[in-house]
Design a protein around this motif. Structure first.
Motif, PDB file in Angstrom:
ATOM      1  N   LYS A  58       0.835  -1.198   0.000  1.00  0.00           N
ATOM      2  CA  LYS A  58       0.000   0.000   0.000  1.00  0.00           C
ATOM      3  C   LYS A  58       0.874   1.254   0.000  1.00  0.00           C
ATOM      4  CE  LYS A  58      -3.939  -0.054   0.640  1.00  0.00           C
ATOM      5  NZ  LYS A  58      -5.082  -0.053  -0.312  1.00  0.00           N
ATOM      6  N   GLU A  59       0.346   2.333  -0.620  1.00  0.00           N
ATOM      7  CA  GLU A  59       1.075   3.594  -0.653  1.00  0.00           C
ATOM      8  C   GLU A  59       1.122   4.231   0.730  1.00  0.00           C
ATOM      9  OE1 GLU A  59      -0.442   6.258  -3.521  1.00  0.00           O
ATOM     10  OE2 GLU A  59       0.127   5.043  -5.253  1.00  0.00           O
ATOM     11  N   SER A  96      -1.738  -4.033  -4.861  1.00  0.00           N
ATOM     12  CA  SER A  96      -1.759  -2.682  -4.305  1.00  0.00           C
ATOM     13  C   SER A  96      -3.170  -2.260  -3.886  1.00  0.00           C
ATOM     14  CB  SER A  96      -1.218  -1.672  -5.324  1.00  0.00           C
ATOM     15  OG  SER A  96      -1.964  -1.711  -6.534  1.00  0.00           O
ATOM     16  N   ASN A  97      -4.180  -2.950  -4.426  1.00  0.00           N
ATOM     17  CA  ASN A  97      -5.563  -2.573  -4.114  1.00  0.00           C
ATOM     18  C   ASN A  97      -6.503  -3.686  -4.567  1.00  0.00           C
ATOM     19  OD1 ASN A  97      -7.785  -1.051  -3.353  1.00  0.00           O
ATOM     20  ND2 ASN A  97      -7.882   0.098  -5.255  1.00  0.00           N
ATOM     21  N   HIS A 112      -5.806  -4.772  -8.248  1.00  0.00           N
ATOM     22  CA  HIS A 112      -4.793  -3.889  -8.825  1.00  0.00           C
ATOM     23  C   HIS A 112      -3.398  -4.357  -8.392  1.00  0.00           C
ATOM     24  CE1 HIS A 112      -7.742  -0.630  -9.904  1.00  0.00           C
ATOM     25  NE2 HIS A 112      -8.435  -1.282  -8.984  1.00  0.00           N
ATOM     26  N   PRO A 114       0.916  -3.411  -8.560  1.00  0.00           N
ATOM     27  CA  PRO A 114       1.914  -2.386  -8.871  1.00  0.00           C
ATOM     28  C   PRO A 114       2.472  -2.621 -10.273  1.00  0.00           C
ATOM     29  CG  PRO A 114       2.280  -3.293  -6.682  1.00  0.00           C
ATOM     30  CD  PRO A 114       1.242  -4.158  -7.330  1.00  0.00           C
ATOM     31  N   TRP A 118       3.743  -6.124 -13.009  1.00  0.00           N
ATOM     32  CA  TRP A 118       2.700  -6.450 -13.976  1.00  0.00           C
ATOM     33  C   TRP A 118       3.155  -7.470 -15.019  1.00  0.00           C
ATOM     34  CZ3 TRP A 118      -2.102  -6.953 -14.215  1.00  0.00           C
ATOM     35  CH2 TRP A 118      -2.801  -6.991 -15.428  1.00  0.00           C
ATOM     36  N   ALA A 146      -1.574  -0.836 -11.865  1.00  0.00           N
ATOM     37  CA  ALA A 146      -1.679   0.532 -11.343  1.00  0.00           C
ATOM     38  C   ALA A 146      -0.792   1.455 -12.179  1.00  0.00           C
ATOM     39  CB  ALA A 146      -1.256   0.563  -9.884  1.00  0.00           C
ATOM     40  N   ARG A 147      -1.415   2.416 -12.844  1.00  0.00           N
ATOM     41  CA  ARG A 147      -0.672   3.355 -13.689  1.00  0.00           C
ATOM     42  C   ARG A 147      -0.968   4.789 -13.254  1.00  0.00           C
ATOM     43  NH1 ARG A 147      -2.458  -0.713 -17.101  1.00  0.00           N
ATOM     44  NH2 ARG A 147      -0.833  -1.725 -18.355  1.00  0.00           N
ATOM     45  N   THR A 148      -0.005   5.680 -13.491  1.00  0.00           N
ATOM     46  CA  THR A 148      -0.150   7.086 -13.106  1.00  0.00           C
ATOM     47  C   THR A 148      -0.378   7.944 -14.350  1.00  0.00           C
ATOM     48  OG1 THR A 148       1.337   6.763 -11.231  1.00  0.00           O
ATOM     49  CG2 THR A 148       0.924   9.026 -11.910  1.00  0.00           C
ATOM     50  N   LEU A 228     -13.518   2.340 -13.900  1.00  0.00           N
ATOM     51  CA  LEU A 228     -12.135   2.810 -13.844  1.00  0.00           C
ATOM     52  C   LEU A 228     -11.864   4.023 -14.729  1.00  0.00           C
ATOM     53  CD1 LEU A 228     -10.245  -0.629 -13.860  1.00  0.00           C
ATOM     54  CD2 LEU A 228     -10.862   0.789 -11.891  1.00  0.00           C
TER      55      LEU A 228
END
Length: 240
Positions: A58-59, A96-97, A112, A114, A118, A146-148, A228
Motif C-alpha cells: 500500500k502507498e 496494491s488494491n 490492482h 503495482p 505487472w 496501477a498506472r499514473t 475505472l
C-alpha cells in the motif's frame, strides 16, 4: 494508609519484575513469534496472516482493507500449495488494491497490481484468475495494473517531457487491454450517437470465446471499464 500505599508499591514492583523476567526469558529462547505479537490469533493462523500481509503493498503505509487481506491470503495459499504450478511465479507478486463492483447481479473482484510486477502477472494471468475464481466463488476476477496519469501541468512536477504512456488516452487503452486479459483485442470502433455520446465497441479474438467462460464476462468487462475510466464500452466477439 502509609502501610496500604507501601503494599501497592510493592505489588507494582513485583509485576514489573515479573514482566522483565518474562521478557528476558523470551529473548533467551529466541525472537518474538507472531503469536507473541497477536496472542488473540490461533498459533497456526498468526504466521499465515503475517506472511499473507507481505503480499500487499500500500502507498504510504496505508492499512489494507478486509477484502485486500482476503485476496492476499488467497495468493499466499496458492503460492505455498504443493500442487500449484505457478507458485514460483507468485513469489514476487504483490497487490496494491482490491475492490468489489456489482455488475448485473454479479460481483466483479478488481485486483490492482503495482506496475513493476505487472509483467510477472501477465505470464500467469489466465491461470491465476482461474485459481482466484475458485476461492472467490461466484465472482468474476479482473486484473489491472496501477498506472499514473500525468496531466498537461506535468512540468510543475519537474518533468521536461511527458511520456506518451502516461497520457490519459494511453492509460485508458492499457486499462482496456488489462481488463480483458489474457484474451486479446481483435479490433475497436467508436460509435457516436445523435446526442454526441460516444460508445466504444471492443471486438475480442474469437478463438478465446470458449476459454475460461469469457463470454459470460462481457458485461463485467463493460462495468469495470466504466468504473475505472467513466467511459462507456461494449465488448463482443468478432466473427471468425
Amino acid at each position: 494508609v502509609a502501610a496500604a500505599d507501601g503494599l501497592k508499591c510493592e505489588c507494582s514492583r513485583l509485576k514489573r519484575a515479573g514482566s522483565v523476567k518474562d521478557t528476558r526469558r523470551r529473548l533467551q529462547n529466541g525472537p518474538f513469534s507472531a503469536q507473541d505479537a497477536h496472542p488473540q490469533l490461533p498459533v497456526a493462523a498468526a504466521p499465515a496472516m503475517l506472511n499473507a500481509r507481505k503480499k500487499i503493498l500500500k502507498e504510504k503505509g496505508a492499512a489494507p482493507s478486509a477484502l485486500e487481506e482476503e485476496v492476499a491470503k488467497a495468493l499466499f495459499d496458492i503460492e505455498v500449495s504443493p500442487s500449484s504450478d505457478i507458485k514460483a511465479d507468485l513469489r514476487d507478486i504483490v497487490i496494491s488494491n482490491a475492490q468489489d463492483l456489482e455488475v448485473k447481479n454479479r460481483t466483479a473482484l478488481i485486483v490492482h497490481f503495482p506496475f513493476r510486477v505487472w509483467k510477472n502477472v501477465q505470464k500467469i494471468q489466465g491461470r491465476l484468475i482461474r485459481e482466484l475464481e475458485k476461492k472467490f466463488n461466484k465472482k468474476h476476477v479482473v486484473f489491472v495494473a496501477a498506472r499514473t496519469i500525468l496531466d498537461k501541468n506535468f512540468r510543475r512536477k519537474g518533468l521536461k517531457i511527458r511520456p506518451r504512456s502516461r497520457t490519459l488516452t494511453s492509460v485508458h487503452e492499457a486499462v482496456l487491454e488489462d481488463i480483458v486479459g489474457p484474451t486479446e483485442i481483435f479490433g475497436k470502433r467508436t460509435r457516436i450517437g445523435v446526442d454526441g455520446t460516444k460508445v466504444l465497441k471492443v471486438y475480442l479474438d474469437p478463438k478465446d470465446k470458449d476459454k475460461n467462460d469469457v463470454e459470460a464476462k462481457l458485461a463485467t468487462f463493460s462495468g469495470v471499464y466504466k468504473k475505472l475510466t467513466t467511459k462507456e464500452a461494449v465488448f463482443m466477439f468478432s466473427e471468425a
